[in-house]
Design a protein around this motif. Structure first.
Motif, PDB file in Angstrom:
ATOM      1  N   UNK A  71       0.817  -1.214   0.000  1.00 62.34           N
ATOM      2  CA  UNK A  71       0.000   0.000   0.000  1.00 62.34           C
ATOM      3  C   UNK A  71       0.852   1.266   0.000  1.00 62.34           C
ATOM      4  N   UNK A  72       1.856   1.286   0.879  1.00 62.71           N
ATOM      5  CA  UNK A  72       2.644   2.516   1.053  1.00 62.71           C
ATOM      6  C   UNK A  72       3.635   2.749  -0.083  1.00 62.71           C
ATOM      7  N   UNK A  73       4.288   1.686  -0.542  1.00 63.65           N
ATOM      8  CA  UNK A  73       5.385   1.859  -1.495  1.00 63.65           C
ATOM      9  C   UNK A  73       4.998   1.584  -2.939  1.00 63.65           C
ATOM     10  N   UNK A  74       4.013   0.718  -3.162  1.00 63.83           N
ATOM     11  CA  UNK A  74       3.619   0.400  -4.541  1.00 63.83           C
ATOM     12  C   UNK A  74       2.373   1.197  -4.931  1.00 63.83           C
ATOM     13  N   UNK A  75       1.307   1.063  -4.151  1.00 62.20           N
ATOM     14  CA  UNK A  75       0.101   1.861  -4.433  1.00 62.20           C
ATOM     15  C   UNK A  75       0.302   3.345  -4.113  1.00 62.20           C
ATOM     16  N   UNK A  76       1.134   3.618  -3.128  1.00 62.42           N
ATOM     17  CA  UNK A  76       1.364   4.998  -2.680  1.00 62.42           C
ATOM     18  C   UNK A  76       0.022   5.707  -2.418  1.00 62.42           C
ATOM     19  N   UNK A  77      -0.804   5.048  -1.606  1.00 64.21           N
ATOM     20  CA  UNK A  77      -2.148   5.582  -1.327  1.00 64.21           C
ATOM     21  C   UNK A  77      -2.056   6.934  -0.634  1.00 64.21           C
ATOM     22  N   UNK A  84      11.563  -7.445  -0.798  1.00 64.72           N
ATOM     23  CA  UNK A  84      12.253  -6.246  -1.290  1.00 64.72           C
ATOM     24  C   UNK A  84      12.544  -5.277  -0.147  1.00 64.72           C
ATOM     25  N   UNK A  85      11.669  -5.276   0.863  1.00 63.00           N
ATOM     26  CA  UNK A  85      11.802  -4.323   1.966  1.00 63.00           C
ATOM     27  C   UNK A  85      12.305  -4.999   3.239  1.00 63.00           C
TER      28      UNK A  85
END
Length: 332
Positions: free
Chosen positions: A137-143, A278-279
């Motif tokens: 959510x935070x890094x890919x979707x960047x909601x 990845x994280x």
């Protein structure tokens, strides 16, 4: 000397896994030594069954290998000063009741873990599935606050956390699942809209009704037909996090399509596949945040617990069929 029980992959899966594809074996473990790698003896307390095991079994395993997977384990005997007897760890040692380790592959549960919180959550909401939701959510979707987030397989281990984190982030959340009970659960944990994809007459219409203006973020755990329909309802500059493709893992013949280029071009969408490792360098950050939200009651957890190590294959197959609500766990 300790005798461990292990589940091995007897035969590579063809289509949907069957119980006959697995074999339960016994394995004698060596005694611990002060030198060398045999420094810790552990017993599995909870084991995880997850969708990734289906494709990875084909990619990374050969017939006769012990099934891959993670567990929460208790240290029974230790010749490593960094690990005390009775401590709990998360390990990636596969489907085993007992195993030997040198400690390098083990992760201690956070020191702030309260006694009242089930340790099995380290395999779910406060573990890999929770981290998958967090970073996806935070890094890919960047909601961003005020956006609309769509998540499928929303009552599963990852999807249920995705929805709750999106609500914490100030988003409208739409989820879909495969039973009315699951839909009721999604509404109970705060989803704004939820529907049963098995009973709607039109998936396209159900998605449009849930959010007439479309979707800013789509967290895809399913792939296949659902993704091909949902992509056409993305807003301009929408972001799609491709986390899983559970609708395709058991296909003997690959599904045809979808062809994503036209909506990708004209809506200027960004679609990105990801794997949570990845994280790894930010793992502690994610676990700390997830544990805090769970303890504050902002993220609710549900587990589908199967009793007995002998039932590992049954729990795995049931999870792939969508029989679980929340995280599927096996208690040894």
């Amino acid at each position: 000397m300790v005798t461990a029980k292990v589940w091995v992959l007897k035969k590579h899966f063809e289509g949907f896994p069957k119980t006959s594809d697995f074999d339960l074996k016994k394995m004698e473990l060596p005694n611990l030594k002060d030198g060398g790698k045999c420094k810790l003896l552990l017993e599995s307390v909870f084991l995880s069954v997850d969708p990734y095991m289906r494709p990875y079994s084909r990619m990374d395993m050969k017939e006769g290998d012990i099934m891959i997977g993670t567990q929460v384990a208790r240290i029974v005997e230790s010749k490593n000063p960094a690990f005390t007897v009775g401590a709990f760890v998360v390990a990636r040692s596969g489907w085993r009741t007992h195993f030997i380790s040198d400690g390098k592959d083990l992760q201690l549960l956070p020191s702030s873990w309260p006694e009242s919180l089930p340790k099995s959550l380290a395999l779910g909401t406060v573990g890999m599935p929770g981290l998958t939701a967090y970073f996806g959510l935070l890094e890919v979707c960047k909601m961003k606050p005020g956006e609309t987030v769509l998540v499928n397989a929303a009552a599963g281990a990852v999807g249920s956390v995705v929805g709750q984190l999106a609500k914490i982030g100030g988003c409208k959340v739409v989820g879909c699942a495969g039973s009315d009970d699951k839909v009721a659960y999604l509404k109970k944990i705060g989803f704004d809209e939820a529907f049963n994809y098995r009973t709607v007459t039109s998936l396209d219409e159900a998605l449009r009704k849930a959010s007439p203006d479309g979707y800013d973020c789509f967290f895809d755990n399913v792939g296949g037909e659902f993704a091909s329909i949902a992509i056409n309802q993305m807003k301009k500059y929408g972001r799609i996090a491709v986390c899983g493709a559970i609708s395709q893992y058991n296909d003997s013949v690959p599904q045809k399509g979808p062809y994503v280029q036209v909506p990708m071009i004209f809506k200027e969408l960004r679609m990105e596949g990801f794997i949570v490792t990845r994280w790894n360098n930010r793992r502690e950050e994610g676990l700390k945040a997830l544990l805090k939200w769970v303890l504050e009651g902002k993220v609710k957890c549900h587990e589908q617990v199967t009793e007995g190590f002998e039932n590992m294959p049954m729990a795995f197959i049931g999870m792939l069929k969508g029989e679980n609500l929340g995280k599927a766990i096996v208690k040894v």
